[in-house]
Design an enzyme around this catalytic site. Structure first.
Site, short mmCIF file in Angstrom:
data_model
loop_
_atom_site.label_atom_id
_atom_site.label_comp_id
_atom_site.label_asym_id
_atom_site.label_seq_id
_atom_site.Cartn_x
_atom_site.Cartn_y
_atom_site.Cartn_z
N ASN A 91 -0.92 0.33 2.58
CA ASN A 91 -0.45 -0.26 1.34
C ASN A 91 -0.44 -1.79 1.34
OD1 ASN A 91 1.43 -0.45 -1.16
ND2 ASN A 91 2.67 -1.34 0.46
N TYR A 157 -9.94 -10.35 -4.83
CA TYR A 157 -9.05 -9.21 -5.01
C TYR A 157 -9.81 -8.02 -5.60
CZ TYR A 157 -5.06 -6.44 -6.59
OH TYR A 157 -4.16 -5.41 -6.81
N ILE A 190 2.96 -2.81 -11.66
CA ILE A 190 4.22 -2.26 -11.14
C ILE A 190 5.17 -3.42 -10.83
CG2 ILE A 190 5.25 -0.74 -9.41
CD1 ILE A 190 3.09 0.61 -11.15
#
Length: 248
Positions: A91, A157, A190
């Protein structure tokens, strides 16, 4: 991971905050031993204390997953401490600089690729060996909704998260016949420290979400738990999006 509580072990990188912390606590509630991996000890210890407060077991391992030696060490410590490794959640990640491609420095590019993509390769290289020794298990690699579309002025990214999908699909194919399932979880916007750091950019993106809000780390953690569990026994090489409808 069966749906009943059992003494199996999951290793989670980027476990000190956000999705990683929520996933760690979720796994502990399901009876798993949790190996918490990150660069800063204080956040990991906070998560460890929360796990212990609900009767769970946790091991804190500090290290930089962008370094192969650190990834080998975290897996070795997991096996030495808990006896085996059955599951992993890769993660750890960074967003990188907000710049157009030609303005990105080589150093900035390398930093994002090392943390977001190379670390997944390094981690799986050692995790898979340990999971095979345990008789099989499952891995979830955390990517992003921008693993299938562009995030403007975030070339590194975007490229790194696209790479996580290709890497995961190939690994899933390689080990499907050896009882290891490997899937990708792609979160949308998120509420995490990384998104908070995005400032107005994150707020602008959030306005386009059909459900009308950012997601919570706990909501993503539940889907990670499902992908590791026997409920996902026929899923491997999948790309699962949790984004409140952002990609619709």
């Amino acid at each position: 991971m069966n749906n009943q509580k059992e003494s199996k072990t999951v290793l989670i990188t980027g476990a000190g905050t956000g999705i990683g912390a929520a996933a760690s606590i979720e796994m502990a509630t399901r009876g798993l031993n949790v190996v918490l991996v990150g660069r800063r000890v204080a956040p990991l210890e906070d998560v460890s204390e929360q796990i212990r407060s609900i009767g769970g077991k946790a091991l804190v391992v500090t290290g930089d997953v962008a370094q192969p030696d650190s990834c080998e060490n975290m897996v070795r410590q997991a096996v030495e401490h808990f006896g085996a490794l059955h599951y992993a959640v890769n993660n750890a990640g960074v967003s990188g600089e907000n710049q157009k491609l030609a303005d990105i420095t080589f150093e900035a590019w390398d930093n994002v690729m090392n943390i977001n993509l190379n670390s997944v390769f390094f981690s799986m290289k050692y995790e898979i060996q340990a999971i095979l020794q345990a008789g099989g298990g499952a891995i979830v690699n955390v990517a992003s909704v921008f693993s299938t579309k562009a995030l403007p002025q975030r070339a590194a990214y975007t490229a790194s998260k696209h790479g996580v999908i290709g890497l995961s699909k190939t690994a899933a194919h390689d080990y499907a016949d050896q009882n290891i399932r490997i899937n990708v979880l792609a979160p949308g916007v998120i509420e995490t420290p990384m998104v908070d750091a995005g400032g107005e950019e994150a707020v602008h993106i959030a306005r386009s979400i059909p459900l009308g809000r950012m997601g919570q780390p706990s909501e993503v953690a539940k889907v990670i738990a499902m992908l590791l569990s026997d409920d996902a026994s026929y899923m491997t090489g999948a790309h699962v999006v949790v984004d409140g409808g952002f990609l619709i």
